[in-house]
Motif scaffolding. Structure first.
Motif: not given
Length: 325
Positions: A99-101, A222-223, A266-267, A269-273
């Motif tokens: 999530e660096g970008s 919105q992903l 979410k901010p 860096g913390l969005r994807a799981n």
């Protein structure tokens, strides 16, 4: 038993020794010999005849008057190519997420890997054989959902619509091969000795998915999810470059599945799981080879044929990125 008249000695003749006999004869077999026991009141004679000698005599007087030879049919070049060792696996590590970008989410799946040690017999003629890996995509689902707005999807139209069974996954340059470095080996005849070598390949996914709707100028995230399910067939193949004769040596099937849940609120860096399946199914090495579909051998490859579609919840689909061919 009948009485035999007296016989005169003949001495040696083609390995047979004859003796005088004035009485009946008894025959018995012992360990490859015929023993003829000639018994009288005064003496006993043994005539031992080597069966191999009898066979030799019989062959001399066969119907054709000659000895027939038996020849073993030699193996063809096709039958003499041997896969000495074959390994196919998918790395055990899970898909990594980057999530660096602020514009795109990136992920990297584990690698599929295939390695084979091959023995090619001497090539007697001026022939060139290429041995290596050919891969085709049999199925592709690749959806990126954007909440209640809709979804983007990478699609292979002919494969999606059932017009073809598979599409080439070549590197786009060295058709039909997956690559031309470690993926192939060339044997140029004539050769006097066996050729042994290793061919290997690997494959994985490392795409970028926009946080915002791809048909919008806005980068507002919105992903909400990523779903991917792709199946491949990989063949170890030998091809005669002059005649195009194709020998399928081994067939492998493998599949890569992926599900990532995203919370765009979410901010960064913390969005994807990463969701199940975290570990991938291991490849199948088939006991019976499958033929290579015609479309797996020619242009276009999957990368050039795929199209990015936007499919809104309401409205008509939109082509975002057309195919390259």
């Amino acid at each position: 038993m009948g009485h035999c008249p007296a016989l005169q000695p003949r001495g040696e003749n083609n390995g047979i020794i004859s003796f005088i006999s004035e009485s009946s004869q008894n025959y018995r077999r012992l360990w490859g010999f015929t023993i003829i026991s000639t018994q009288t009141l005064e003496t006993t004679h043994l005539i031992i005849i080597d069966l191999w000698t009898l066979l030799w005599i019989g062959l001399q007087f066969n119907a054709m008057g000659c000895i027939q030879s038996i020849r073993c049919k030699p193996k063809s070049f096709r039958e003499s190519i041997i896969v000495l060792e074959l390994n196919a696996s998918i790395d055990s590590n899970p898909t990594s997420i980057d999530e660096g970008s602020g514009v795109v989410l990136r992920y990297r799946t584990p690698h599929f890997r295939a390695t084979a040690r091959v023995l090619v017999p001497p090539v007697p003629a001026k022939e060139t054989w290429t041995i290596g890996w050919i891969q085709a995509c049999n199925h592709m689902e690749f959806f990126n959902t954007y909440g209640d707005k809709g979804m983007s999807s990478w699609e292979l139209p002919d494969l999606r619509d059932g017009k073809i069974q598979a599409i080439s996954d070549s590197d786009g340059v060295n058709y039909p091969w997956y690559g031309n470095t470690t993926e192939t080996c060339i044997v140029v005849g004539p050769t006097k000795k066996d050729s042994k070598f290793t061919v290997s390949m690997n494959d994985n996914f490392y795409p970028s998915v926009t946080w915002g709707v791809p048909v919008s100028d806005s980068n507002v995230p919105q992903l909400s999810s990523i779903h991917r399910d792709q199946s491949f067939t990989t063949w170890l193949v030998a091809i005669n470059q002059a005649t195009s004769e194709t020998l399928v040596l081994q067939t492998i099937r493998w599949r890569m599945r992926l599900h990532i849940h995203v919370d765009p609120e979410k901010p960064l860096g913390l969005r994807a799981n990463l969701k199940e399946p975290v570990a991938q199914e291991q490849p199948q090495i088939l006991g019976k080879n499958e033929p290579i579909p015609p479309n797996a051998m020619v242009k276009p490859n999957a990368n050039d044929a795929q199209v990015l579609m936007w499919r809104p919840k309401n409205g008509d689909p939109v082509v975002v990125i057309p195919p390259k061919y």
